[in-house]
Design an enzyme around this catalytic site. Structure first.
Site, PDB file in Angstrom:
ATOM      1  N   LYS A 126       0.842  -1.209   0.000  1.00  0.00           N
ATOM      2  CA  LYS A 126       0.000   0.000   0.000  1.00  0.00           C
ATOM      3  C   LYS A 126       0.872   1.252   0.000  1.00  0.00           C
ATOM      4  CE  LYS A 126      -3.730  -2.314   2.315  1.00  0.00           C
ATOM      5  NZ  LYS A 126      -4.178  -2.803   3.604  1.00  0.00           N
ATOM      6  N   GLN A 170      -4.848  -1.954   9.768  1.00  0.00           N
ATOM      7  CA  GLN A 170      -4.634  -3.245   9.112  1.00  0.00           C
ATOM      8  C   GLN A 170      -5.206  -4.377   9.966  1.00  0.00           C
ATOM      9  OE1 GLN A 170      -3.549  -3.654   6.061  1.00  0.00           O
ATOM     10  NE2 GLN A 170      -3.549  -5.882   6.099  1.00  0.00           N
ATOM     11  N   ASP A 193     -11.301   2.217   4.267  1.00  0.00           N
ATOM     12  CA  ASP A 193     -11.613   0.788   4.112  1.00  0.00           C
ATOM     13  C   ASP A 193     -13.121   0.538   4.045  1.00  0.00           C
ATOM     14  OD1 ASP A 193      -9.574  -1.108   3.845  1.00  0.00           O
ATOM     15  OD2 ASP A 193      -8.963  -0.889   5.938  1.00  0.00           O
TER      16      ASP A 193
END
Ligand SMILES: NC(=O)C1=CN([C@@H]2O[C@H](COP(=O)(O)OP(=O)(O)OC[C@H]3O[C@@H](n4cnc5c(N)ncnc54)[C@H](OP(=O)(O)O)[C@@H]3O)[C@@H](O)[C@H]2O)C=CC1
Ligand SMILES: Nc1nc(=O)c2c([nH]1)NC[C@@H]1CN(c3ccc(C(=O)N[C@@H](CCC(=O)O)C(=O)O)cc3)C=[N+]21
Length: 323
Positions: A126, A170, A193
């Site tokens: 990322k 994460q 997200d």
């Protein structure tokens, strides 16, 4: 980036013997490949009143179809790599334009807890993608044994930081951490997200729009649309119902007017359900789960999974990935 390399490699259209060119024309409104073209072809927020987005009498798109068929008997592979490259190029241009016009670039903050190899790889990817696109990235790494408060503090700092526009926590977090409490604190406006319950709830509810859509499900839709494959009216099966992939993928396909079935670990006869599907999204984390006889001819398959497998040669044991 929504399209990971595994999805790029494994998205496929099972090709019906003797079917010839079966790629249907896509109905997309804003199709011209000019500067005003959206970065993502799928609407960022999918209205439930779809006629404006999917007019029945519109013309074929003029971006290249990325679904190639080598011959009639083999599967056609959706070329996700070139789709991803195209999206990356557009994002980079957009970021450059933003920098030139307002002197700012988007900022992404990532919170990584612990030493999981896969999480470290994904986060590294990322950050690399951000660099490529000109997006500023910040990362806070916390040890495996950290407490909820340390994660919450890092999160509040990023919530308040004006140069941070998106925050990723994460997952998975170590077991002892309260993932619900942590995701609840994440600013809704920075929840790139789309895992905040309000964003997920809005994705699920008619007449509501989430601020962000989870990237992997969004990537699946993007692959389908850019490959000229229509979703509306199709039977779709999503294998897996996790908050990250399965659930939002099924919600998103439903928003695109597919008839969606969900297969999970307790589903009886998954092959019977799957073999009726026009579109199959496999996200169970079980390598080789979907077999050829689970698919009807012409079905479109997107394999989201990235699964480490053991390859036993003579010696030593080698670990590999199975897509
Ligand atoms: N390419 C990408 O961008 C991404 C890839 N991934 C990959 O996708 C896969 C799934 O990830 P994730 O959703 O996080 O995984 P989870 O483990 O959270 O969820 C797996 C889901 O699959 C279901 N399942 C497990 N075994 C079976 C089975 N035998 N038959 C049918 N369903 C089954 C589970 O059912 P139940 O709910 O009943 O337990 C569960 O819903 C992994 O390989 C992961 O690495 C994940 C995120 C992004
Ligand atoms: N907050 C959060 N957001 C996520 O998006 C998220 C997450 N947590 N937790 C884990 C899953 C998994 N996931 C992947 C991302 C990239 C690849 C990817 O790029 N894979 C490379 C291979 C990477 C490798 O070398 O192992 C490829 O497919 O080519 C795969 C899987 C995102 N997830």
């Amino acid at each position: 980036m929504a399209l990971t390399r595994s999805m790029m490699r494994r998205a496929a259209v099972a090709w019906q013997k003797g079917a010839g060119n079966r790629i249907p024309t896509t109905r997309v409104v804003n199709t011209a490949m000019n500067d005003n073209c959206p970065i993502l072809i799928s609407p960022s927020l999918v209205s439930l009143d779809l006629p404006e987005i999917w007019p029945t009498n519109s013309t074929t798109h003029d971006f290249p179809l990325t679904c190639k068929c080598s011959d009639e008997q083999t599967a056609a592979i959706i070329d996700g790599k070139s789709i991803a490259d195209e999206i990356m190029l557009r994002i980079s241009c957009e970021v450059r334009r933003m920098k030139e016009s307002i002197g700012k670039v988007p900022g992404l903050a990532v919170i990584l807890v612990g030493q999981r190899r896969d999480s470290q790889t994904y986060v590294r990817n990322k950050i690399k993608a951000c660099e490529e696109a000109g997006i500023k990235s910040l990362i806070t790494e916390l040890p495996d044994n950290c407490e909820d408060d340390e994660v919450l503090n890092a999160l509040s700092r990023f919530n308040k930081e004006p140069s941070v526009h998106g925050i990723l926590v994460q997952l998975p977090l170590p077991q002892h951490l309260n993932v619900g409490k942590i995701l609840d604190l994440l600013s809704l406006e920075k929840d790139v997200d789309g895992f905040h319950p309000l964003n997920m709830g809005n994705l699920a509810m008619r007449g509501r729009e989430p601020l962000f859509i989870p990237c992997t499900p969004k990537g699946c839709i993007e692959l389908l649309i850019r490959s000229g494959l229509e979703i509306m009216g199709k039977k779709a099966v999503v294998i897996g119902r996790s908050n990250i992939v399965g659930l939002p993928t099924s919600l998103l396909l439903q928003r695109h007017h597919a008839t969606v079935s969900i297969v999970h670990a307790f589903t009886r006869n998954p092959e019977q359900i799957t073999c009726e599907a026009d579109i199959v999204v496999a996200a169970a984390g079980v390598p080789n789960l979907v077999r050829g006889n689970w698919l009807k001819p012409g079905a479109v398959v997107i394999d989201v999974g990235t699964n480490p497998i053991e390859v036993v040669l003579d010696l030593p044991i080698i670990f590999a990935y199975c897509w």
